[in-house]
Write an enzyme that holds these catalytic residues in place. Structure first.
Site, PDB file in Angstrom:
ATOM      1  N   HIS A  53     -12.707  -5.669   6.901  1.00  0.00           N
ATOM      2  CA  HIS A  53     -13.196  -5.353   5.553  1.00  0.00           C
ATOM      3  C   HIS A  53     -14.424  -4.453   5.626  1.00  0.00           C
ATOM      4  O   HIS A  53     -15.285  -4.497   4.764  1.00  0.00           O
ATOM      5  CB  HIS A  53     -13.545  -6.631   4.783  1.00  0.00           C
ATOM      6  CG  HIS A  53     -12.384  -7.550   4.597  1.00  0.00           C
ATOM      7  ND1 HIS A  53     -11.965  -8.432   5.568  1.00  0.00           N
ATOM      8  CD2 HIS A  53     -11.515  -7.695   3.566  1.00  0.00           C
ATOM      9  CE1 HIS A  53     -10.898  -9.098   5.128  1.00  0.00           C
ATOM     10  NE2 HIS A  53     -10.607  -8.666   3.919  1.00  0.00           N
ATOM     11  N   PHE A  57      -9.134  -2.388   0.389  1.00  0.00           N
ATOM     12  CA  PHE A  57     -10.186  -2.059   1.358  1.00  0.00           C
ATOM     13  C   PHE A  57      -9.683  -0.887   2.190  1.00  0.00           C
ATOM     14  O   PHE A  57      -8.488  -0.796   2.461  1.00  0.00           O
ATOM     15  CB  PHE A  57     -10.447  -3.234   2.319  1.00  0.00           C
ATOM     16  CG  PHE A  57     -11.018  -4.448   1.647  1.00  0.00           C
ATOM     17  CD1 PHE A  57     -12.393  -4.633   1.551  1.00  0.00           C
ATOM     18  CD2 PHE A  57     -10.181  -5.410   1.106  1.00  0.00           C
ATOM     19  CE1 PHE A  57     -12.912  -5.757   0.917  1.00  0.00           C
ATOM     20  CE2 PHE A  57     -10.694  -6.537   0.474  1.00  0.00           C
ATOM     21  CZ  PHE A  57     -12.066  -6.708   0.378  1.00  0.00           C
ATOM     22  N   ALA A  58     -10.606  -0.054   2.654  1.00  0.00           N
ATOM     23  CA  ALA A  58     -10.215   1.082   3.497  1.00  0.00           C
ATOM     24  C   ALA A  58      -9.393   0.619   4.701  1.00  0.00           C
ATOM     25  O   ALA A  58      -8.493   1.323   5.157  1.00  0.00           O
ATOM     26  CB  ALA A  58     -11.452   1.833   3.970  1.00  0.00           C
ATOM     27  N   ASP A  59      -9.698  -0.590   5.189  1.00  0.00           N
ATOM     28  CA  ASP A  59      -8.959  -1.134   6.347  1.00  0.00           C
ATOM     29  C   ASP A  59      -7.467  -1.248   6.064  1.00  0.00           C
ATOM     30  O   ASP A  59      -6.671  -1.342   6.985  1.00  0.00           O
ATOM     31  CB  ASP A  59      -9.484  -2.533   6.687  1.00  0.00           C
ATOM     32  CG  ASP A  59     -10.973  -2.523   6.934  1.00  0.00           C
ATOM     33  OD1 ASP A  59     -11.389  -2.637   8.088  1.00  0.00           O
ATOM     34  OD2 ASP A  59     -11.728  -2.382   5.941  1.00  0.00           O
ATOM     35  N   ILE A  73      -5.682   0.919   4.204  1.00  0.00           N
ATOM     36  CA  ILE A  73      -5.073   2.196   3.825  1.00  0.00           C
ATOM     37  C   ILE A  73      -3.933   2.522   4.798  1.00  0.00           C
ATOM     38  O   ILE A  73      -3.016   3.264   4.480  1.00  0.00           O
ATOM     39  CB  ILE A  73      -6.117   3.338   3.808  1.00  0.00           C
ATOM     40  CG1 ILE A  73      -5.601   4.513   2.968  1.00  0.00           C
ATOM     41  CG2 ILE A  73      -6.481   3.813   5.211  1.00  0.00           C
ATOM     42  CD1 ILE A  73      -6.646   5.599   2.708  1.00  0.00           C
ATOM     43  N   GLU A 101       0.827  -1.214   0.000  1.00  0.00           N
ATOM     44  CA  GLU A 101       0.000   0.000   0.000  1.00  0.00           C
ATOM     45  C   GLU A 101       0.857   1.258   0.000  1.00  0.00           C
ATOM     46  O   GLU A 101       0.498   2.265  -0.612  1.00  0.00           O
ATOM     47  CB  GLU A 101      -0.948   0.011   1.201  1.00  0.00           C
ATOM     48  CG  GLU A 101      -2.132  -0.945   1.077  1.00  0.00           C
ATOM     49  CD  GLU A 101      -1.779  -2.395   1.387  1.00  0.00           C
ATOM     50  OE1 GLU A 101      -0.651  -2.652   1.876  1.00  0.00           O
ATOM     51  OE2 GLU A 101      -2.636  -3.281   1.146  1.00  0.00           O
TER      52      GLU A 101
END
Ligand SMILES: Cc1ncc(C[n+]2csc(CCOP(=O)(O)OP(=O)(O)O)c2C)c(N)n1
Ligand SMILES: [Mg+2]
Length: 670
Positions: A460, A414-416, A418, A391
């Protein structure tokens, strides 16, 4: 070399003045630095470390230029007094290009590798045209900085994809006061062995001739063969770590280090080559005078004014109006995920500079949500490709891609996830424009699938927008439907700044009951929505407003759908204001609605404490207090550390139509 030495000596002599702001000098590292700087061309890209003032002198900067930054003056050519000594950023025609350089050690590896990735992309796509030789990218790093995790992401990608980059590692065996023996299992040469495809040269970086010859050979090879190298240069640190952390406090190797000083070595070489002592003395005297004189001038030059604080947070965007057709005739509604896909497809067909990368977005899958399906087949594997699980690289490389004029669209799965990339977003992406005084805005789009639905579970489902909204220098969209997503994606593409787009997974196919409104007619190709313009998703009736029986729900993303459904219980009474973008924020519309209805509910999916949503409520109270007939309420998820997997617990945690209905009912009763 004499100039660099004279500068370090003068900074020390005048430390009362020069240590107002922190600085580090290249003393001991000059030979290798000069060898690199002297051989760079205007088409090259350079990431200079904070200890690299000799590289900067060698590419043609004057002591005066550097001293303006030393003293944080407004005419500092790099940042206008915004950042520290020897933190360059430069976009001059006659010199190598230097994108913004942060102070976070090691973090430059990814953005700079992104430059090399961008150069390779341009060459493969036929977008490169050079005046003379092929460009190279040089990324300078300290020996301690390469122990940092992100550096390995950069090396991995450079080795894998064979980018035209030189990593210059200056090894002085110090990490401030921590010695190599305490902080590394291996030196740069040993470490590099794991990165097959990067060729390594290990040299004595105090010997100018060796340094020059090695750099010459390596740069020549990179220009021709387009592949990565490491030069591991061993050097002594002969000055303080920085002006603030002084060598006498802890160094036990000074005598031995001074014996390795590159300066007398160079002098001896010159004498051996027939240069006379008096010629050398003349050079020393001239450089000393130049340095003294430049310092006087720099001290006298003006400071920034308070109003200089406010420039270059963003580069101006050409998109200021809604354009194109939002609802073309004779079209069926499409799911939101396809609106995004079509937007990117149109952009890629139109612009060769547009490319898409991230985890699993390549041809085999087209994204875990199929949000990029068919794109690799249409545009090829060089324009749509998978990255490793990196990431930081995905996000940080956009800095370099943008610096070479490309427009990367990237995504985290997934935002998790980031978080591993958040450092690059904060440290490099968001500050580049401001700290380079407008020279290097980062133009990129970061897609972030977000939100809870259908038992996504703790890793998620998370919402992260408040953390991202806390990073100044980013534009942030969070659309609630396909038409807005398409219009904002287009507008983001033409915006020269970094944009984060949150895309709610539960809205992608309208799988969550009651989210049919996310399916919209697909806008036409020219449709664009400017950032900072909200949309009235539902209007209240004038009669209810006049009777004081109305309320506005200010929200975004899934909140819009909860609000629209909850509003059915209060016919004509509810306005739903869909923010569409969180930064810039349509404050004007929020305050107008608050004043009109006198009652406001802010709805978010995030655990509610300390959120962006609460800050909206606070702003409404500050700006509309006299107009309010009740408290501005905020509802969101329960303040727990994670969204549990079990569906009963998930529902208990996140807001719902019913929870929003109850909150509206309570507020209307005031
Ligand atoms: C990410 C990060 N952590 C900590 C620091 C504080 N810091 C500044 S310089 C430095 C040591 C760097 O050592 P090295 O890379 O070997 O460079 P040298 O100073 O030896 O030339 C540290 C820890 C920082 N700037 N960035
Ligand atoms: Mg070091």
């Amino acid at each position: 070399m004499s100039t660099a030495r004279a500068m370090a000596a003068l900074y020390e002599e005048k430390k009362q003045v020069t240590s107002k702001y922190v600085h580090a000098t290249s003393r001991g590292h000059e030979a290798i630095q000069l060898a690199v700087g002297m051989q760079l061309l205007p088409q090259d890209f350079l990431s200079a470390y904070y200890r690299d003032d000799s590289i900067l002198l060698a590419i043609g900067l004057k002591p005066y230029d550097l001293m303006l930054q030393l003293l944080a003056k407004v005419e500092d050519p790099f940042s206008g007094g915004r950042t520290y000594y020897s933190h360059p950023s430069l976009n001059d025609n006659d010199k190598p290009k230097i994108p913004h350089q942060s102070s976070a050690t090691g973090m430059q590896a990814i953005p700079t590798t992104g430059v090399a990735m961008g150069i390779q992309y341009r060459e493969k796509q036929g977008l490169a045209s050079y005046n003379g030789e092929n460009p190279v990218v040089v990324c300078s790093l300290g020996d301690a900085s390469i122990t940092e995790g992100e550096v390995s992401e950069a090396f991995q990608m450079a080795a894998l994809k064979q980018f035209p980059i030189l990593y210059l590692i200056q090894d002085n065996e110090w990490d401030i006061s921590a010695h190599a023996s305490e902080i590394r299992a291996n030196d740069a040469t040993g470490y590099a062995k794991g990165f097959h495809g990067i060729e390594v040269r290990t040299i004595d970086g105090t010997d100018f001739e060796t340094s020059y010859r090695t750099v010459h050979e390596v740069l020549k090879t990179i220009r021709k063969e387009r592949r990565p190298f490491i030069i591991h240069a061993k050097v002594p640190l002969l000055n303080h770590h920085t002006s603030g952390v002084r060598m006498e406090w802890y160094r036990d190797d000074l005598e031995e280090s001074w014996a390795r000083d590159p300066y007398p070595k160079l002098k001896q070489n010159l004498l051996d080559a027939g240069v006379t002592t008096s010629e050398i003395e003349t050079i020393e005297e001239e450089t000393r005078l130049t340095v003294e004189n430049d310092f006087k001038l720099a001290v006298e030059s003006p400071d920034p004014q308070p109003e200089d604080l406010l420039t270059h947070d963003f580069a101006p965007t050409p998109v200021t109006e809604e354009k194109g057709v939002r609802e073309p005739a004779d079209k069926e509604p499409t799911v939101m995920v396809d609106s995004a896909l079509f937007a990117i497809q149109e952009l890629m067909a139109k612009h060769n500079e547009c490319l898409l990368y991230g985890q699993d977005v390549g041809g085999r899958l087209g994204g875990v949500f199929r949000e990029a399906a068919t794109l690799a087949q249409k545009f090829g594997d060089d324009r749509v490709f998978n990255t490793p699980i990196q990431e930081a690289f995905i996000i940080g490389s956009t800095v370099g891609m943008s610096a070479v004029g490309l427009k990367p669209i990237v995504e985290v799965q997934f935002a998790d996830y980031i978080w591993p990339g958040l450092n690059q977003l904060f440290t490099e992406v968001s500050r580049s424009c401001y700290l380079s005084n407008g020279k290097w805005p980062v133009s990129c789009i970061l897609r972030v699938p977000i939100g809870a639905y259908g038992s996504g579970g703790p890793y998620h489902s998370s919402s992260v927008e408040s953390v991202v909204c806390n990073i100044r220098g980013l534009k942030i969209a969070y659309p609630s439907n396909g038409a807005d997503l398409k219009g904002l994606m287009k507008s983001a593409y033409y915006d020269p700044n970094p944009v984060v787009i949150f895309e709610h997974k539960g809205l992608y196919w309208s799988k969550v009951p009651g989210t049919e409104a996310a399916r919209t007619i697909e806008p036409d190709e020219d449709y664009m929505i400017p950032f900072g313009k909200s949309r009235c998703a539902l209007a209240a009736e004038d009669s209810k407003v006049d009777a004081g029986e109305s309320l506005v729900v200010v929200t975004y993303g899934m909140g819009v759908h909860w609000a629209l459904n909850a509003a059915k219980s209060f016919p004509g009474q509810i306005e739903v204001l869909d923010l569409r973008t969180l930064h810039p924020l349509d404050e004007e519309a929020i305050y107008a609605a608050a004043k009109k209805h006198s009652k406001c509910l802010v709805v978010t999916e995030e655990p509610v404490s300390n959120t962006f949503a609460q800050s909206i409520a606070a702003r409404i109270q500050e700006n509309c207090f006299e107009y309010l007939d009740g408290p501005v309420r905020t509802i969101g998820s329960v303040d727990m550390p994670a969204i549990p997997l079990n569906s009963v617990l998930e529902q208990a945690m996140i807001p719902s139509v019913e929870k929003v209905r109850v909150a509206i009912e309570g507020l209307l009763a005031f």
